[in-house]
Design an enzyme around this catalytic site. Structure first.
Site, short mmCIF file in Angstrom:
data_model
loop_
_atom_site.label_atom_id
_atom_site.label_comp_id
_atom_site.label_asym_id
_atom_site.label_seq_id
_atom_site.Cartn_x
_atom_site.Cartn_y
_atom_site.Cartn_z
CE LYS A 56 -3.83 -2.41 2.16
NZ LYS A 56 -4.53 -2.82 3.39
CD GLN A 100 -3.32 -4.37 6.47
OE1 GLN A 100 -3.16 -3.40 5.72
NE2 GLN A 100 -4.04 -5.42 6.13
CG ASP A 123 -9.57 0.17 5.01
OD1 ASP A 123 -9.31 -0.10 3.82
OD2 ASP A 123 -8.86 -0.21 5.97
#
Ligand code: NDP
Length: 306
Positions: A56, A100, A123
């Protein structure tokens, strides 16, 4: 040769998509004299999570997005993690925040997701963003379903009236995917581990999306002729190399590609299908968050979703 035409190439899709993201991020830089900024928090030393974060950060940097990595020990308390998020929430130069997952068991994922400023929730997991999506007024859409949706729209043009079946009902894939397809006028069936006659449901699908996490579970007996299949699953399979006899591993999806490819109209491979578009959509959401942070209108690459 015929089968190559059937493959939905997620890598190619993501490369084209990221070119547009790059244009938006460089325009942002020209206007505001800083890059859009993504903060990524990694807790603990889970190898897979470490690789995901590295990918990422790398993709962000290649696409004109600054990344800030916050690495915390797996013994960090929930309170300390919440404090890190609070600092990033308040930092005007941070546009997007990603924690994460999974987190160590002593930390509540729910508390952490709820603590992220919904305007920085790239997200799309915060209940406000989740609710907005389901109410037809999306803000940040979870990256994996968004990437799937983008590829489907490009492959099919018209989704209206299609029968879509999703295997898996998680908050990060199955449920938001269902919402996107429903908003596109598909008739949607969400299936899960307690579904009876799973095959019969799947056999009716014009669009079949699998997000289960069981290697190669979906074979030809689940698939209708000419169905479009998106395989979200990422599973590491152990096998014995027939030549060297060595134990090796490879990545496979939820779908048995070899058995299904001849029946399907189109199918995403694993790897190289849904995965690359997931990261590309994270970049899209970060740039979108940056424009929103500056209270500027955002010309969405995806167009009007609803
Ligand atoms: P979850 O474990 O959260 O959800 C799995 C879902 O599959 C659950 O709803 C579960 O049902 C259902 N399920 C389990 N067994 C069966 C079965 N035998 N028949 C039908 N349904 C079943 O997983 P995620 O949604 O987080 O991820 C799914 C897969 O997608 C994983 O392989 C993951 O690695 C991959 N993934 C890939 C991404 C990408 O970028 N390509 C991104 C995110 C995930 P129930 O609810 O009843 O337990």
């Amino acid at each position: 040769m015929g089968n190559i035409k059937k493959i939905i190439n997620g890598k190619e899709y993501s490369e084209k998509f990221l070119k547009q993201v790059y244009t938006l991020s460089t325009n942002f830089y020209k206007r505001f004299n800083r890059k859009p900024c993504l903060a990524v928090i990694l807790v603990g030393d889970n190898t897979a999570s470490g690789i995901y974060v590295k990918n990422k950060v790398h993709t962000a940097e290649k696409n004109g997005i600054k990344s800030v990595k916050v690495i915390l020990s797996n013994k960090v308390s929930e309170a300390s993690l919440l404090n890190e998020i609070l600092k990033l929430n308040e930092d005007q130069n941070v546009d997007g925040i990603l924690v994460q997952l999974p987190l160590p068991v002593h930390i509540s994922e729910k508390n952490i997701i709820h603590s992220i400023n919904p305007m920085k929730d790239v997200d799309g997991f915060h209940p406000i963003n989740f609710g907005k999506l389901f109410m037809g007024n999306p803000n940040f859409i979870p990256c994996t379903p968004l990437g799937c949706y983008y590829m489907l729209k490009n492959e099919l043009k018209e989704l209206s009236g299609k029968n879509a079946v999703i295997i898996g009902r998680s908050n990060i894939v199955g449920k938001p995917m269902a919402s996107l397809l429903l908003a596109s006028n598909c008739s949607v069936t969400i299936t899960h581990s307690k579904t009876k006659n799973l095959r019969e449901h799947c056999k009716k699908a014009d669009i079949l999306i699998s997000a289960v996490g069981i290697p190669e579970m979906v074979d030809e007996t689940y698939v209708k002729n000419n169905a479009i299949i998106l395989d979200v699953g990422i599973n590491r399979l152990q096998f014995v190399n027939s030549e060297t006899k060595a134990n090796e591993t490879k990545l496979v999806g939820d779908v048995n590609f070899g058995k299904v490819v001849n029946i399907a109209k189109k199918i995403t491979p694993v790897p190289g299908g849904v995965g690359p578009m997931t990261i590309a959509c994270l970049m899209h959401n970060t740039v979108k968050a940056a424009y929103k942070n500056k209270k500027q209108s955002f010309n969405d690459i995806l167009g009007e979703i609803f």
